[in-house]
Design a protein around this motif. Structure first.
Motif, PDB file in Angstrom:
ATOM      1  N   LYS A 213       0.753  -1.025  -0.123  1.00 26.18           N
ATOM      2  CA  LYS A 213      -0.170  -0.041   0.012  1.00 26.18           C
ATOM      3  C   LYS A 213       0.806   1.363  -0.169  1.00 26.18           C
ATOM      4  O   LYS A 213       2.376   1.460   0.307  1.00 26.18           O
ATOM      5  N   GLY A 214       0.377   2.228  -0.783  1.00 24.68           N
ATOM      6  CA  GLY A 214       1.526   3.744  -0.952  1.00 24.68           C
ATOM      7  C   GLY A 214       2.245   3.458  -1.519  1.00 24.68           C
ATOM      8  O   GLY A 214       2.561   2.036  -2.215  1.00 24.68           O
ATOM      9  N   ASP A 293      -2.788  -8.610   3.749  1.00 25.91           N
ATOM     10  CA  ASP A 293      -2.401  -9.129   5.185  1.00 25.91           C
ATOM     11  C   ASP A 293      -2.488  -9.146   6.207  1.00 25.91           C
ATOM     12  O   ASP A 293      -2.664  -8.743   6.366  1.00 25.91           O
ATOM     13  N   LYS A 294      -3.790 -10.290   6.610  1.00 31.66           N
ATOM     14  CA  LYS A 294      -4.644 -10.037   7.303  1.00 31.66           C
ATOM     15  C   LYS A 294      -3.874  -9.859   8.376  1.00 31.66           C
ATOM     16  O   LYS A 294      -4.794  -9.604   9.628  1.00 31.66           O
ATOM     17  N   LEU A 295      -2.331 -10.008   9.071  1.00 27.70           N
ATOM     18  CA  LEU A 295      -2.430 -10.100  10.368  1.00 27.70           C
ATOM     19  C   LEU A 295      -1.281  -8.522  10.384  1.00 27.70           C
ATOM     20  O   LEU A 295      -1.416  -8.034  11.275  1.00 27.70           O
ATOM     21  N   TYR A 296      -0.741  -8.180   9.355  1.00 23.53           N
ATOM     22  CA  TYR A 296      -0.142  -7.442   9.671  1.00 23.53           C
ATOM     23  C   TYR A 296      -0.603  -5.482   8.831  1.00 23.53           C
ATOM     24  O   TYR A 296       0.402  -4.940   8.809  1.00 23.53           O
ATOM     25  N   ASP A 297      -1.345  -5.959   7.852  1.00 21.61           N
ATOM     26  CA  ASP A 297      -2.177  -4.991   7.609  1.00 21.61           C
ATOM     27  C   ASP A 297      -3.924  -5.010   8.642  1.00 21.61           C
ATOM     28  O   ASP A 297      -3.784  -4.056   9.189  1.00 21.61           O
ATOM     29  N   MET A 298      -4.486  -5.698   8.205  1.00 16.14           N
ATOM     30  CA  MET A 298      -5.832  -5.654   8.534  1.00 16.14           C
ATOM     31  C   MET A 298      -5.677  -5.800  10.201  1.00 16.14           C
ATOM     32  O   MET A 298      -6.176  -5.218  11.742  1.00 16.14           O
ATOM     33  N   GLY A 299      -4.718  -6.318  10.818  1.00 17.55           N
ATOM     34  CA  GLY A 299      -4.310  -6.830  12.341  1.00 17.55           C
ATOM     35  C   GLY A 299      -4.809  -7.420  13.206  1.00 17.55           C
ATOM     36  O   GLY A 299      -5.340  -8.797  13.232  1.00 17.55           O
ATOM     37  N   GLU A 300      -4.404  -7.403  14.792  1.00 14.74           N
ATOM     38  CA  GLU A 300      -4.946  -8.886  15.467  1.00 14.74           C
ATOM     39  C   GLU A 300      -6.014  -8.999  15.492  1.00 14.74           C
ATOM     40  O   GLU A 300      -6.256  -9.848  15.373  1.00 14.74           O
ATOM     41  N   SER A 314     -15.759 -12.360   8.352  1.00 10.46           N
ATOM     42  CA  SER A 314     -15.994 -12.042   6.577  1.00 10.46           C
ATOM     43  C   SER A 314     -14.081 -11.586   6.216  1.00 10.46           C
ATOM     44  O   SER A 314     -13.280  -9.791   7.197  1.00 10.46           O
ATOM     45  N   ASP A 315     -13.532 -11.682   5.069  1.00 10.89           N
ATOM     46  CA  ASP A 315     -13.081 -11.548   4.288  1.00 10.89           C
ATOM     47  C   ASP A 315     -12.806 -10.881   3.679  1.00 10.89           C
ATOM     48  O   ASP A 315     -12.333 -10.230   2.302  1.00 10.89           O
ATOM     49  N   ASP A 316     -14.410 -10.135   3.597  1.00 14.46           N
ATOM     50  CA  ASP A 316     -14.599  -8.793   2.238  1.00 14.46           C
ATOM     51  C   ASP A 316     -13.872  -7.761   2.733  1.00 14.46           C
ATOM     52  O   ASP A 316     -14.219  -7.144   2.265  1.00 14.46           O
ATOM     53  N   HIS A 317     -13.666  -7.610   3.309  1.00 16.17           N
ATOM     54  CA  HIS A 317     -12.756  -6.082   3.678  1.00 16.17           C
ATOM     55  C   HIS A 317     -11.015  -6.677   3.637  1.00 16.17           C
ATOM     56  O   HIS A 317     -10.643  -5.343   2.672  1.00 16.17           O
ATOM     57  N   LEU A 318     -10.693  -7.853   3.385  1.00 17.34           N
ATOM     58  CA  LEU A 318      -9.018  -7.063   2.797  1.00 17.34           C
ATOM     59  C   LEU A 318      -9.525  -7.651   1.147  1.00 17.34           C
ATOM     60  O   LEU A 318     -10.354  -7.873  -0.388  1.00 17.34           O
ATOM     61  N   GLU A 319      -8.085  -6.449   0.580  1.00 20.02           N
ATOM     62  CA  GLU A 319      -8.324  -6.389  -0.677  1.00 20.02           C
ATOM     63  C   GLU A 319      -7.677  -7.485  -1.608  1.00 20.02           C
ATOM     64  O   GLU A 319      -7.721  -6.970  -2.428  1.00 20.02           O
ATOM     65  N   ASP A 347      -2.795 -13.435 -10.398  1.00 22.19           N
ATOM     66  CA  ASP A 347      -3.789 -12.930  -8.904  1.00 22.19           C
ATOM     67  C   ASP A 347      -3.234 -11.762  -8.702  1.00 22.19           C
ATOM     68  O   ASP A 347      -4.181 -10.149  -8.385  1.00 22.19           O
ATOM     69  N   LEU A 348      -1.716 -12.102  -9.100  1.00 25.47           N
ATOM     70  CA  LEU A 348      -0.896 -10.605  -7.969  1.00 25.47           C
ATOM     71  C   LEU A 348      -1.103  -9.648  -8.817  1.00 25.47           C
ATOM     72  O   LEU A 348      -1.310  -8.256  -9.284  1.00 25.47           O
ATOM     73  N   VAL A 349      -0.574 -10.020 -10.375  1.00 32.78           N
ATOM     74  CA  VAL A 349      -0.136  -8.992 -11.273  1.00 32.78           C
ATOM     75  C   VAL A 349      -1.938  -8.331 -11.297  1.00 32.78           C
ATOM     76  O   VAL A 349      -1.758  -6.590 -12.055  1.00 32.78           O
ATOM     77  N   THR A 350      -3.267  -8.757 -11.426  1.00 29.70           N
ATOM     78  CA  THR A 350      -4.790  -7.810 -11.408  1.00 29.70           C
ATOM     79  C   THR A 350      -4.428  -6.815 -10.821  1.00 29.70           C
ATOM     80  O   THR A 350      -5.240  -5.953 -10.819  1.00 29.70           O
ATOM     81  N   LEU A 351      -3.900  -6.960  -9.240  1.00 29.66           N
ATOM     82  CA  LEU A 351      -3.965  -6.510  -8.246  1.00 29.66           C
ATOM     83  C   LEU A 351      -3.199  -4.914  -9.086  1.00 29.66           C
ATOM     84  O   LEU A 351      -3.778  -3.689  -8.882  1.00 29.66           O
ATOM     85  N   MET A 352      -2.184  -4.531 -10.422  1.00 32.32           N
ATOM     86  CA  MET A 352      -1.508  -3.217 -10.462  1.00 32.32           C
ATOM     87  C   MET A 352      -1.555  -3.539 -11.896  1.00 32.32           C
ATOM     88  O   MET A 352      -1.182  -4.048 -12.336  1.00 32.32           O
TER      89      MET A 352
END
Length: 389
Positions: A213-214, A293-300, A314-319, A347-352
């Motif tokens: 991100k960023g 990243d469910k742990l280091y981005d979304m938090g504990e 749910s995982d709906d909040h994940l990018e 699947d990662l290429v589609t992110l950018m």
């Protein structure tokens, strides 16, 4: 059939084995702590995965339920009491009570039945390089490398056993379950020893690609924050945190491309040490967590709720369904130096989407070739949609 063993951080012996025969209990009646303990014990079940440890000196005199809770991590102490009462945690292969005191040198075992079923193993795993001593594969995401209590069959270890039944190669390093890319295996015991020594001396250079991100303020930036397991200092025990007394950790990052529309950046990551979650933790500490990243981005709190299957989470909040980290290349040290590349998956290429645009594509290739020290002879991204394993 004994699976490869590894050294646990507390220096106790840990190995996992798939039990091929049934053991019988001593016939003594085991009393449960709760009516919830109605499931047949995993002990003696030929489907069980067994973890074995020697109790280390710091745990001398610890209660069995306290030791097991600290050892396994996300299992609560109450659940540990139920498992011990059911007979799935044993000392010297004998059933014990949750209150039983353990002492330094005691041999303990923990029995779990994997919930996953035996699958077909025609997974799309590509062999990237093979010679007399080494095998390098392109690990798909969502496949664990080694067996755990949750995943026995859906692992790279099991795939190797079915793909090479006479003499399965040994896995020489780890990748997280969600991480894709190059994974090195050895074909002989000597090759395994040589490869692991090369990793320790940083002769086998590993390069990762991460979408974060960023946008970093500088093109090249190192992160050398020491890392340590969080343990009891937070909600998620397995999280790696900054700790001045932690293990020396160093990752070099280089900005390859920034997608202004989505405000995401493609980073080339070069870990100079090999700590658990190192790239993920260092990227987050630098202010640019890896997408998905469910742990280091979304938090504990989110991670704990998601992994314990809280019905309100749910995982709906994940990018993205998984963290966007890929083991892109490994430079093998040996008689002949070789670089093995796994293209960035679709699947990662589609992110950018801008990655594949001509005006950016050539510039990224130039930066990659400069880091690799030679020209790329194959595409660095895969634009073919893939089926999730």
């Amino acid at each position: 059939m004994v699976l490869p063993f590894s050294r646990h951080p507390d220096r106790s012996v840990l190995h996992r084995c798939h039990v091929g025969h049934r053991h019988h209990s001593s016939g003594k009646k085991r009393h449960s702590l709760s009516d919830r303990v109605s499931k047949i014990p995993a002990f003696g079940d030929d489907r069980a995965v067994v973890q074995r440890w020697l109790v280390p000196h710091p745990h001398d005199g610890s209660r069995a339920d306290t030791y097991l809770s600290e050892k396994i991590g996300r299992i609560s102490r109450e659940k540990c009491r139920l498992l011990i009462a059911r007979g799935d945690f044993r000392r010297n292969n004998l059933a014990i009570k949750p209150s039983t005191r353990l002492y330094s040198g005691d041999a303990v075992s923990f029995w779990r039945i994997p919930p996953d079923k035996k699958p077909e193993t025609n997974w799309p795993i590509r062999i990237l390089h093979e010679d007399a001593n080494r095998l390098v594969i392109n690990k798909p995401p969502y496949l664990a490398v080694h067996p755990t209590a949750l995943h026995y069959y859906r692992t790279i270890t099991y795939w190797l056993q079915t793909r090479f039944p006479e003499k399965p190669p040994h896995i020489c390093h780890r990748l997280d379950k969600e991480t894709s890319g190059t994974l090195v295996c050895s074909k002989t015991a000597q090759a395994e020893s040589d490869i692991k020594k090369s990793f320790e001396k940083n002769r086998h250079r590993k390069l990762y690609l991460a979408i974060v991100k960023g946008k970093p303020t500088t093109t090249n930036f190192p992160v050398d924050t020491p890392l340590a397991l969080q343990g009891d200092r937070g909600l998620v025990r397995i999280k790696m945190i900054a700790d001045p007394n932690g293990l020396i950790s160093h990752t070099d990052f280089e900005l390859l491309h920034h997608d202004a529309e989505r405000n995401r950046s493609l980073l080339l990551c070069k870990p100079l040490t090999g700590r658990q979650h190192q790239i993920r933790a260092h990227a987050a500490l630098a202010g640019h967590p890896i997408v998905g990243d469910k742990l280091y981005d979304m938090g504990e709190i989110y991670f704990d709720a998601l992994t314990t299957q809280n019905e309100n989470t749910s995982d709906d909040h994940l990018e993205h369904p998984r963290h966007a980290l890929h083991a892109f290349a490994i430079q093998l040290h040996g008689v002949q130096e070789e670089t093995v590349i796994a293209p960035l998956p679709y699947d990662l290429v589609t992110l950018m989407p801008s990655l594949s645009q001509n005006e950016h594509y050539s510039g990224i290739i130039e930066k990659l070739e400069a880091r690799l020290g030679h020209a790329l002879t194959s595409p660095w991204i895969d634009q073919t949609p893939e089926t999730r394993t």
